[in-house]
Design an enzyme around this catalytic site. Structure first.
Site, short mmCIF file in Angstrom:
data_model
loop_
_atom_site.label_atom_id
_atom_site.label_comp_id
_atom_site.label_asym_id
_atom_site.label_seq_id
_atom_site.Cartn_x
_atom_site.Cartn_y
_atom_site.Cartn_z
N TYR A 1 0.84 -1.21 0.00
CA TYR A 1 0.00 0.00 0.00
C TYR A 1 0.87 1.26 0.00
O TYR A 1 0.52 2.26 -0.64
CB TYR A 1 -0.98 0.01 1.19
CG TYR A 1 -2.21 -0.79 0.86
CD1 TYR A 1 -2.35 -2.12 1.25
CD2 TYR A 1 -3.20 -0.23 0.08
CE1 TYR A 1 -3.46 -2.86 0.88
CE2 TYR A 1 -4.32 -0.98 -0.31
CZ TYR A 1 -4.43 -2.29 0.09
OH TYR A 1 -5.52 -3.03 -0.31
N GLN B 1 -15.22 3.23 -6.36
CA GLN B 1 -14.66 2.07 -5.66
C GLN B 1 -13.16 2.28 -5.49
O GLN B 1 -12.49 1.48 -4.84
CB GLN B 1 -14.90 0.79 -6.47
CG GLN B 1 -16.36 0.47 -6.71
CD GLN B 1 -16.53 -0.65 -7.70
OE1 GLN B 1 -16.49 -1.83 -7.32
NE2 GLN B 1 -16.70 -0.32 -8.96
N HIS C 1 -14.89 2.24 -0.85
CA HIS C 1 -13.85 1.33 -0.32
C HIS C 1 -12.72 2.09 0.35
O HIS C 1 -11.62 1.59 0.46
CB HIS C 1 -13.31 0.45 -1.46
CG HIS C 1 -14.38 -0.43 -2.04
ND1 HIS C 1 -14.33 -0.93 -3.32
CD2 HIS C 1 -15.55 -0.89 -1.50
CE1 HIS C 1 -15.41 -1.66 -3.55
NE2 HIS C 1 -16.17 -1.65 -2.46
N ASN D 1 -16.75 0.90 -20.91
CA ASN D 1 -15.72 -0.08 -20.59
C ASN D 1 -15.25 -0.70 -21.91
O ASN D 1 -16.08 -1.17 -22.68
CB ASN D 1 -16.31 -1.17 -19.68
CG ASN D 1 -15.22 -2.00 -19.03
OD1 ASN D 1 -14.21 -2.32 -19.67
ND2 ASN D 1 -15.39 -2.33 -17.76
N ALA E 1 -12.45 5.34 -21.08
CA ALA E 1 -13.12 6.48 -20.43
C ALA E 1 -12.74 7.81 -21.07
O ALA E 1 -13.60 8.67 -21.32
CB ALA E 1 -12.74 6.48 -18.96
C1 BV8 Z 1 -18.40 -7.29 2.10
C2 BV8 Z 1 -10.22 -1.46 -1.83
C3 BV8 Z 1 -19.60 -8.17 3.93
C4 BV8 Z 1 -8.92 -2.09 -1.59
C5 BV8 Z 1 -11.64 -3.21 -2.75
C6 BV8 Z 1 -18.78 -14.73 -3.13
C7 BV8 Z 1 -19.82 -14.31 -3.94
C8 BV8 Z 1 -20.25 -12.97 -3.92
C9 BV8 Z 1 -19.65 -12.04 -3.06
C10 BV8 Z 1 -18.62 -12.48 -2.27
C11 BV8 Z 1 -18.19 -13.81 -2.30
N1 BV8 Z 1 -17.16 -13.91 -1.43
C12 BV8 Z 1 -16.94 -12.71 -0.85
C13 BV8 Z 1 -17.84 -11.85 -1.34
C14 BV8 Z 1 -17.97 -10.43 -0.97
C15 BV8 Z 1 -16.84 -9.65 -1.62
C16 BV8 Z 1 -16.95 -9.75 -3.14
O1 BV8 Z 1 -17.80 -9.13 -3.75
N2 BV8 Z 1 -16.04 -10.57 -3.72
C17 BV8 Z 1 -16.04 -10.74 -5.17
C18 BV8 Z 1 -14.59 -10.85 -5.66
C19 BV8 Z 1 -16.83 -12.00 -5.51
N3 BV8 Z 1 -17.05 -8.28 -1.19
C20 BV8 Z 1 -16.51 -7.88 -0.04
O2 BV8 Z 1 -15.77 -8.56 0.67
C21 BV8 Z 1 -16.91 -6.49 0.41
N4 BV8 Z 1 -17.36 -6.55 1.77
O3 BV8 Z 1 -19.08 -7.90 1.31
O4 BV8 Z 1 -18.60 -7.28 3.45
C22 BV8 Z 1 -19.57 -8.02 5.39
C23 BV8 Z 1 -20.67 -7.44 6.02
C24 BV8 Z 1 -20.66 -7.35 7.39
C25 BV8 Z 1 -19.55 -7.81 8.14
C26 BV8 Z 1 -18.45 -8.37 7.47
C27 BV8 Z 1 -18.44 -8.47 6.09
C28 BV8 Z 1 -15.73 -5.55 0.37
C29 BV8 Z 1 -15.28 -5.38 -1.05
C30 BV8 Z 1 -14.27 -4.23 -1.12
C31 BV8 Z 1 -12.87 -4.78 -1.28
N5 BV8 Z 1 -11.94 -3.65 -1.54
N6 BV8 Z 1 -10.88 -2.13 -2.95
C32 BV8 Z 1 -7.89 -1.62 -2.56
O5 BV8 Z 1 -8.19 -0.84 -3.48
O6 BV8 Z 1 -6.74 -2.07 -2.40
S1 BV8 Z 1 -12.29 -3.98 -4.09
C33 BV8 Z 1 -11.46 -3.55 -5.52
O7 BV8 Z 1 -11.70 -4.55 -6.49
C34 BV8 Z 1 -12.00 -2.31 -6.16
O8 BV8 Z 1 -12.29 -1.33 -5.22
C35 BV8 Z 1 -13.21 -2.78 -6.91
O9 BV8 Z 1 -14.35 -2.74 -6.10
C36 BV8 Z 1 -12.91 -4.24 -7.16
C37 BV8 Z 1 -12.73 -4.55 -8.64
O10 BV8 Z 1 -11.91 -3.60 -9.13
P1 BV8 Z 1 -12.46 -2.61 -10.31
O11 BV8 Z 1 -12.46 -1.25 -9.76
O12 BV8 Z 1 -13.71 -3.11 -10.91
O13 BV8 Z 1 -11.32 -2.75 -11.30
P2 BV8 Z 1 -10.89 -4.05 -12.04
O14 BV8 Z 1 -9.42 -4.03 -12.10
O15 BV8 Z 1 -11.60 -5.25 -11.51
O16 BV8 Z 1 -11.49 -3.80 -13.49
C38 BV8 Z 1 -11.09 -2.64 -14.20
C39 BV8 Z 1 -12.13 -2.46 -15.27
O17 BV8 Z 1 -11.81 -1.27 -15.99
C40 BV8 Z 1 -12.13 -3.61 -16.27
O18 BV8 Z 1 -13.47 -3.98 -16.55
C41 BV8 Z 1 -11.47 -2.99 -17.51
O19 BV8 Z 1 -12.03 -3.50 -18.72
C42 BV8 Z 1 -11.85 -1.54 -17.36
N7 BV8 Z 1 -10.92 -0.59 -17.99
C43 BV8 Z 1 -9.59 -0.75 -18.21
N8 BV8 Z 1 -9.10 0.38 -18.83
C44 BV8 Z 1 -10.16 1.23 -18.96
C45 BV8 Z 1 -11.31 0.63 -18.43
N9 BV8 Z 1 -12.52 1.23 -18.42
C46 BV8 Z 1 -12.60 2.47 -18.97
N10 BV8 Z 1 -11.54 3.12 -19.50
C47 BV8 Z 1 -10.31 2.53 -19.53
N11 BV8 Z 1 -9.26 3.18 -20.05
#
Ligand code: BV8
Ligand code: ZN
Length: 237
Positions: free
Chosen positions: A53, A86, A104, A203, A221
């Site tokens: 981080y 996010q 987040h 996206n 974007a």
């Molecule tokens: C919670 C901060 C409950 C940290 C982040 C099983 C099934 C369903 C859900 C779950 C499961 N197991 C666990 C869960 C819940 C889990 C979850 O959803 N998991 C997923 C993986 C299945 N969620 C959690 O744990 C959340 N908490 O549910 O708590 C609870 C309640 C009470 C008590 C206890 C617990 C917490 C989730 C937050 C985690 N922290 N970030 C850090 O940044 O280091 S998440 C992090 O990854 C991001 O913040 C974001 O949310 C996520 C995905 O990242 P994205 O932002 O979407 O980016 P990514 O890289 O994935 O994609 C980029 C996109 O941009 C792509 O699509 C690409 O095509 C596009 N792109 C690329 N270039 C461009 C572009 N778009 C436009 N222009 C461009 N130029």
């Protein structure tokens, strides 16, 4: 017109900030971001997580907002805009968007992992992608951690409430740069669609939202956002 924006790492990609998914070739290709940004990852190896981080925090001081951030900030002259992100970077704020709700958390806030006291002390300067570093300690003896939401942790109440309100009040929702797989954030566009308002996805790749979005613009974007509000105004008015 009230526009609610939900952004993810993709909107910061063109500023040079690696996204979660591209981390295979990104700056932290040897780390697994999903492992490191989890409460288990922190408990298992706080030094590794802290070093990762600090490196990301350093990287953010080296980058600028891009045309995508600036377009969303410029929309504020023509519409009522609420940004929900996010991302843990401050690029929306630096481009001029207000308010920005961080679902987040933020990489510029730190707190004690034990007593929750905010930490405003010095951070060591990191100049290269590093691995392990000993986190500083709070007066109570607890370790200092980034004030962000890890996988397995609940979202902060206030930003989540603001995000739901903004989704419920919106005339249109723009979802940009997110893989739309992480909940509960990914549930916001679903809430918008259930209200019958238009959801516009920006996206370059397809996501689980693409099929249900009103329209999914397969562009980066910085190319799609500058002209988008004008197109939406024409479409919706
Ligand atoms: C919670 C901060 C409950 C940290 C982040 C099983 C099934 C369903 C859900 C779950 C499961 N197991 C666990 C869960 C819940 C889990 C979850 O959803 N998991 C997923 C993986 C299945 N969620 C959690 O744990 C959340 N908490 O549910 O708590 C609870 C309640 C009470 C008590 C206890 C617990 C917490 C989730 C937050 C985690 N922290 N970030 C850090 O940044 O280091 S998440 C992090 O990854 C991001 O913040 C974001 O949310 C996520 C995905 O990242 P994205 O932002 O979407 O980016 P990514 O890289 O994935 O994609 C980029 C996109 O941009 C792509 O699509 C690409 O095509 C596009 N792109 C690329 N270039 C461009 C572009 N778009 C436009 N222009 C461009 N130029
Ligand atoms: Zn403490």
């Amino acid at each position: 017109m009230r526009v609610t924006v939900l952004s993810g790492a993709g909107i910061s990609a063109e500023s040079g900030v690696p996204t979660f998914r591209d981390s295979k070739n990104g700056l932290w290709s040897r780390f697994d971001p999903y492992q490191l940004s989890s409460i288990d990852g922190w408990l298992q190896n706080p030094e590794r997580v802290w070093g990762w981080y600090l490196w990301r925090h350093h990287l953010l001081t080296q980058v600028e907002p891009n045309e995508g951030h600036r377009a969303i900030a410029a929309w504020q002259d023509h519409a009522e805009v609420c940004v929900i992100t996010q991302n843990v970077d401050d690029l929306h704020e630096r481009a001029g968007s207000r308010p920005v709700h961080h679902l987040h958390g933020s990489l510029f806030e730190f707190r004690c992992a034990r007593c929750g006291l905010p930490y405003t002390g010095e951070l060591p300067e990191i100049v290269e992608a590093t691995t392990d570093m000993e986190p500083p300690r709070c007066r109570c003896g607890g370790l200092i951690r980034p004030d962000i939401v890890w996988f397995g942790e609940p979202l902060p109440e206030e930003p989540w409430q603001r995000a739901v309100e903004a989704t419920e009040a919106a005339d249109v929702m723009v979802v940009v740069g997110t893989s739309a797989i992480v909940y509960p954030a990914a549930g916001l566009p679903e809430l918008a669609l259930s209200r019958g308002i238009s959801v516009v996805e920006v996206n370059p790749e397809q996501t689980p939202l693409s099929a249900s979005a009103t329209v999914s613009i397969r562009e980066p974007a910085s190319r799609a956002l500058p002209g988008l509000l004008h197109r939406l105004t024409a479409l919706l008015n």
